[in-house]
Design a protein around this motif. Sequence first.
Motif, PDB file in Angstrom:
ATOM      1  N   LYS A 146       0.836  -1.208   0.000  1.00 43.47           N
ATOM      2  CA  LYS A 146       0.000   0.000   0.000  1.00 43.47           C
ATOM      3  C   LYS A 146       0.867   1.253   0.000  1.00 43.47           C
ATOM      4  O   LYS A 146       0.631   2.192  -0.778  1.00 43.47           O
ATOM      5  CB  LYS A 146      -0.923  -0.018   1.213  1.00 43.47           C
ATOM      6  N   TRP A 147       1.867   1.282   0.854  1.00 45.82           N
ATOM      7  CA  TRP A 147       2.745   2.452   0.939  1.00 45.82           C
ATOM      8  C   TRP A 147       3.520   2.662  -0.361  1.00 45.82           C
ATOM      9  O   TRP A 147       3.738   3.792  -0.777  1.00 45.82           O
ATOM     10  CB  TRP A 147       3.714   2.312   2.105  1.00 45.82           C
ATOM     11  N   TYR A 148       3.907   1.577  -0.996  1.00 41.72           N
ATOM     12  CA  TYR A 148       4.610   1.695  -2.277  1.00 41.72           C
ATOM     13  C   TYR A 148       3.687   2.311  -3.325  1.00 41.72           C
ATOM     14  O   TYR A 148       4.086   3.207  -4.083  1.00 41.72           O
ATOM     15  CB  TYR A 148       5.096   0.317  -2.732  1.00 41.72           C
ATOM     16  N   ALA A 149       2.438   1.853  -3.347  1.00 45.63           N
ATOM     17  CA  ALA A 149       1.463   2.403  -4.299  1.00 45.63           C
ATOM     18  C   ALA A 149       1.206   3.888  -4.031  1.00 45.63           C
ATOM     19  O   ALA A 149       0.922   4.650  -4.959  1.00 45.63           O
ATOM     20  CB  ALA A 149       0.154   1.618  -4.213  1.00 45.63           C
ATOM     21  N   GLU A 150       1.340   4.308  -2.774  1.00 45.82           N
ATOM     22  CA  GLU A 150       1.127   5.704  -2.399  1.00 45.82           C
ATOM     23  C   GLU A 150       2.381   6.562  -2.556  1.00 45.82           C
ATOM     24  O   GLU A 150       2.354   7.764  -2.290  1.00 45.82           O
ATOM     25  CB  GLU A 150       0.648   5.774  -0.945  1.00 45.82           C
ATOM     26  N   GLY A 151       3.487   5.929  -2.957  1.00 44.68           N
ATOM     27  CA  GLY A 151       4.741   6.668  -3.131  1.00 44.68           C
ATOM     28  C   GLY A 151       5.483   6.938  -1.838  1.00 44.68           C
ATOM     29  O   GLY A 151       6.386   7.773  -1.800  1.00 44.68           O
ATOM     30  N   LYS A 152       5.143   6.208  -0.776  1.00 42.66           N
ATOM     31  CA  LYS A 152       5.790   6.431   0.522  1.00 42.66           C
ATOM     32  C   LYS A 152       6.957   5.488   0.779  1.00 42.66           C
ATOM     33  O   LYS A 152       7.827   5.793   1.601  1.00 42.66           O
ATOM     34  CB  LYS A 152       4.760   6.239   1.647  1.00 42.66           C
ATOM     35  N   SER A 153       6.954   4.338   0.125  1.00 38.80           N
ATOM     36  CA  SER A 153       7.903   3.288   0.463  1.00 38.80           C
ATOM     37  C   SER A 153       8.541   2.678  -0.778  1.00 38.80           C
ATOM     38  O   SER A 153       7.958   2.715  -1.871  1.00 38.80           O
ATOM     39  CB  SER A 153       7.193   2.185   1.260  1.00 38.80           C
ATOM     40  N   LYS A 154       9.703   2.111  -0.599  1.00 37.48           N
ATOM     41  CA  LYS A 154      10.292   1.287  -1.646  1.00 37.48           C
ATOM     42  C   LYS A 154       9.553  -0.054  -1.666  1.00 37.48           C
ATOM     43  O   LYS A 154       8.947  -0.465  -0.673  1.00 37.48           O
ATOM     44  CB  LYS A 154      11.782   1.047  -1.375  1.00 37.48           C
ATOM     45  N   PRO A 155       9.608  -0.779  -2.772  1.00 39.00           N
ATOM     46  CA  PRO A 155       8.989  -2.115  -2.826  1.00 39.00           C
ATOM     47  C   PRO A 155       9.948  -3.145  -2.238  1.00 39.00           C
ATOM     48  O   PRO A 155      10.601  -3.910  -2.948  1.00 39.00           O
ATOM     49  CB  PRO A 155       8.774  -2.327  -4.326  1.00 39.00           C
ATOM     50  N   PHE A 156      10.032  -3.156  -0.932  1.00 40.79           N
ATOM     51  CA  PHE A 156      11.030  -3.981  -0.256  1.00 40.79           C
ATOM     52  C   PHE A 156      10.787  -5.484  -0.391  1.00 40.79           C
ATOM     53  O   PHE A 156       9.655  -5.957  -0.282  1.00 40.79           O
ATOM     54  CB  PHE A 156      11.054  -3.657   1.237  1.00 40.79           C
ATOM     55  N   LEU A 157      11.875  -6.221  -0.561  1.00 41.94           N
ATOM     56  CA  LEU A 157      11.887  -7.642  -0.264  1.00 41.94           C
ATOM     57  C   LEU A 157      11.996  -7.737   1.254  1.00 41.94           C
ATOM     58  O   LEU A 157      12.744  -6.985   1.878  1.00 41.94           O
ATOM     59  CB  LEU A 157      13.100  -8.324  -0.892  1.00 41.94           C
ATOM     60  N   PHE A 333      10.998   8.152   5.732  1.00 41.66           N
ATOM     61  CA  PHE A 333      12.310   8.634   6.155  1.00 41.66           C
ATOM     62  C   PHE A 333      13.420   7.710   5.657  1.00 41.66           C
ATOM     63  O   PHE A 333      14.423   8.175   5.102  1.00 41.66           O
ATOM     64  CB  PHE A 333      12.359   8.751   7.676  1.00 41.66           C
ATOM     65  N   ILE A 334      13.245   6.402   5.855  1.00 40.53           N
ATOM     66  CA  ILE A 334      14.306   5.498   5.400  1.00 40.53           C
ATOM     67  C   ILE A 334      14.253   5.290   3.884  1.00 40.53           C
ATOM     68  O   ILE A 334      15.293   5.148   3.243  1.00 40.53           O
ATOM     69  CB  ILE A 334      14.289   4.151   6.146  1.00 40.53           C
ATOM     70  N   SER A 335      13.044   5.290   3.311  1.00 41.59           N
ATOM     71  CA  SER A 335      12.926   5.055   1.862  1.00 41.59           C
ATOM     72  C   SER A 335      13.596   6.161   1.062  1.00 41.59           C
ATOM     73  O   SER A 335      14.138   5.919  -0.021  1.00 41.59           O
ATOM     74  CB  SER A 335      11.456   4.930   1.466  1.00 41.59           C
ATOM     75  N   GLU A 336      13.563   7.375   1.584  1.00 39.37           N
ATOM     76  CA  GLU A 336      14.216   8.478   0.891  1.00 39.37           C
ATOM     77  C   GLU A 336      15.725   8.302   0.792  1.00 39.37           C
ATOM     78  O   GLU A 336      16.371   8.915  -0.071  1.00 39.37           O
ATOM     79  CB  GLU A 336      13.897   9.799   1.618  1.00 39.37           C
ATOM     80  N   GLN A 337      16.275   7.454   1.642  1.00 38.02           N
ATOM     81  CA  GLN A 337      17.721   7.241   1.653  1.00 38.02           C
ATOM     82  C   GLN A 337      18.139   5.955   0.951  1.00 38.02           C
ATOM     83  O   GLN A 337      19.326   5.707   0.770  1.00 38.02           O
ATOM     84  CB  GLN A 337      18.230   7.197   3.108  1.00 38.02           C
ATOM     85  N   LEU A 338      17.168   5.146   0.572  1.00 37.19           N
ATOM     86  CA  LEU A 338      17.447   3.849  -0.028  1.00 37.19           C
ATOM     87  C   LEU A 338      17.126   3.840  -1.516  1.00 37.19           C
ATOM     88  O   LEU A 338      16.435   4.719  -2.031  1.00 37.19           O
ATOM     89  CB  LEU A 338      16.661   2.762   0.698  1.00 37.19           C
ATOM     90  N   SER A 339      17.641   2.856  -2.189  1.00 37.90           N
ATOM     91  CA  SER A 339      17.548   2.798  -3.636  1.00 37.90           C
ATOM     92  C   SER A 339      16.215   2.268  -4.135  1.00 37.90           C
ATOM     93  O   SER A 339      15.625   1.368  -3.550  1.00 37.90           O
ATOM     94  CB  SER A 339      18.672   1.916  -4.186  1.00 37.90           C
ATOM     95  N   ASP A 340      15.760   2.822  -5.251  1.00 30.72           N
ATOM     96  CA  ASP A 340      14.675   2.216  -6.004  1.00 30.72           C
ATOM     97  C   ASP A 340      15.198   0.934  -6.654  1.00 30.72           C
ATOM     98  O   ASP A 340      16.416   0.705  -6.690  1.00 30.72           O
ATOM     99  CB  ASP A 340      14.202   3.162  -7.120  1.00 30.72           C
ATOM    100  N   PRO A 341      14.317   0.086  -7.174  1.00 28.81           N
ATOM    101  CA  PRO A 341      14.807  -1.037  -7.963  1.00 28.81           C
ATOM    102  C   PRO A 341      15.709  -0.556  -9.090  1.00 28.81           C
ATOM    103  O   PRO A 341      15.429   0.450  -9.731  1.00 28.81           O
ATOM    104  CB  PRO A 341      13.522  -1.678  -8.505  1.00 28.81           C
ATOM    105  N   ILE A 342      16.830  -1.252  -9.295  1.00 28.58           N
ATOM    106  CA  ILE A 342      17.840  -0.835 -10.271  1.00 28.58           C
ATOM    107  C   ILE A 342      17.936  -1.863 -11.392  1.00 28.58           C
ATOM    108  O   ILE A 342      18.009  -3.076 -11.109  1.00 28.58           O
ATOM    109  CB  ILE A 342      19.213  -0.697  -9.610  1.00 28.58           C
ATOM    110  N   PRO A 343      17.957  -1.444 -12.659  1.00 31.40           N
ATOM    111  CA  PRO A 343      18.145  -2.412 -13.743  1.00 31.40           C
ATOM    112  C   PRO A 343      19.559  -2.990 -13.730  1.00 31.40           C
ATOM    113  O   PRO A 343      20.516  -2.310 -13.335  1.00 31.40           O
ATOM    114  CB  PRO A 343      17.896  -1.573 -15.005  1.00 31.40           C
ATOM    115  N   ALA A 344      19.663  -4.236 -14.139  1.00 29.65           N
ATOM    116  CA  ALA A 344      20.957  -4.914 -14.107  1.00 29.65           C
ATOM    117  C   ALA A 344      21.943  -4.332 -15.096  1.00 29.65           C
ATOM    118  O   ALA A 344      23.156  -4.472 -14.931  1.00 29.65           O
ATOM    119  CB  ALA A 344      20.773  -6.409 -14.348  1.00 29.65           C
TER     120      ALA A 344
END
Length: 345
Positions: A146-157, A333-344
Amino acid sequence: MVVASIAVLGLITAGVLNHFKIGPFSDKGAPVNFGQDQAAGSGGQAGGANGAQAAPDSKVLMPTGPAAEFKNTDTLGDGTQIAVTTLEGKKSGFTGKVWVWAPKAYKDPKFKDHGFPVLIALPGGPGFPDNYWMGTNLKLQSSISKWYAEGKSKPFLLAMPVLNPKNNGTYWDGSDIPGQPKMGTWLTEDVPDLMKANFRTIKSRDGWAFMGSSSGGFAGMKAVLKHPDKFKAAIASGPDFFPDSPLWKGHTKERDENDPKLLAKDLIARKGPDVYLAFQYGTKEDPITINGVKNFVKEYGQGPVHTSVKEIPGGKHDAYTYVPSMGQGPIQFISEQLSDPIPAS
């Protein structure tokens, strides 16, 4: 007409039984494949979708293998699965359970060869034989979606390991206490290695974070402060702030090497690398916890130790309090410092 009606009724009944995980229609215990492939050749990386390989200088680590044997423990409404495996920690020597979950985006064709950020979720309490984040009742997985869809979170594993080697009223502080199971190595090396072996991940610390509550908040925060070269951020909900396991008796030096306050002090003196700690607590928690957060932030929230604090009005010391609140600041707060999914490539 009667036969057709019976057939339709049978299909409906099967669907209902499957939804409630009842009887032969349950998918619990069934093998789960998250798309991991076997390593290509001796010591090589596994491929991504359609066997794609990452370039040597890629920021993405394709699954290294060998593939773990995952078994379903729950299926969410969007079809994603929570699965469990028993991990024999090669570096810690400890064997325990780890639950994992991949968001729906992980199998989205547009992300087919992307590396994803990992969030290691640690429970409070005994943390053995289960990790309470692995259930759907706390809604951690559905909330991340839900948070990812709202732009708040990364799509974490998500990786959800056991926190302690047993449940006997003793805590191991997520640490390598001399003469005891190496739970610090288990959490910071073996569990990440499991994720790297089975999922497309991100090589740098920009793709690695912890979250946890109570003793799990302590362990996650401490892991980031102790290994800032490997992990960049943590959400610590109602955390402890001192390694108080009785097993530290006679090992003061080693205990101090696992004290978040001393680790933060050292990190500040070394001027980095930067870490990001999102704290939260409920106003109905023990004053020791509340003051612990306030004092830590006041004393050590400076220089490379970046902090945020979320106070939860009426909140108690429990996971049901913490998950909804995570979506009101800490996860951003933490998502702003972490990476989005990155292409290989």
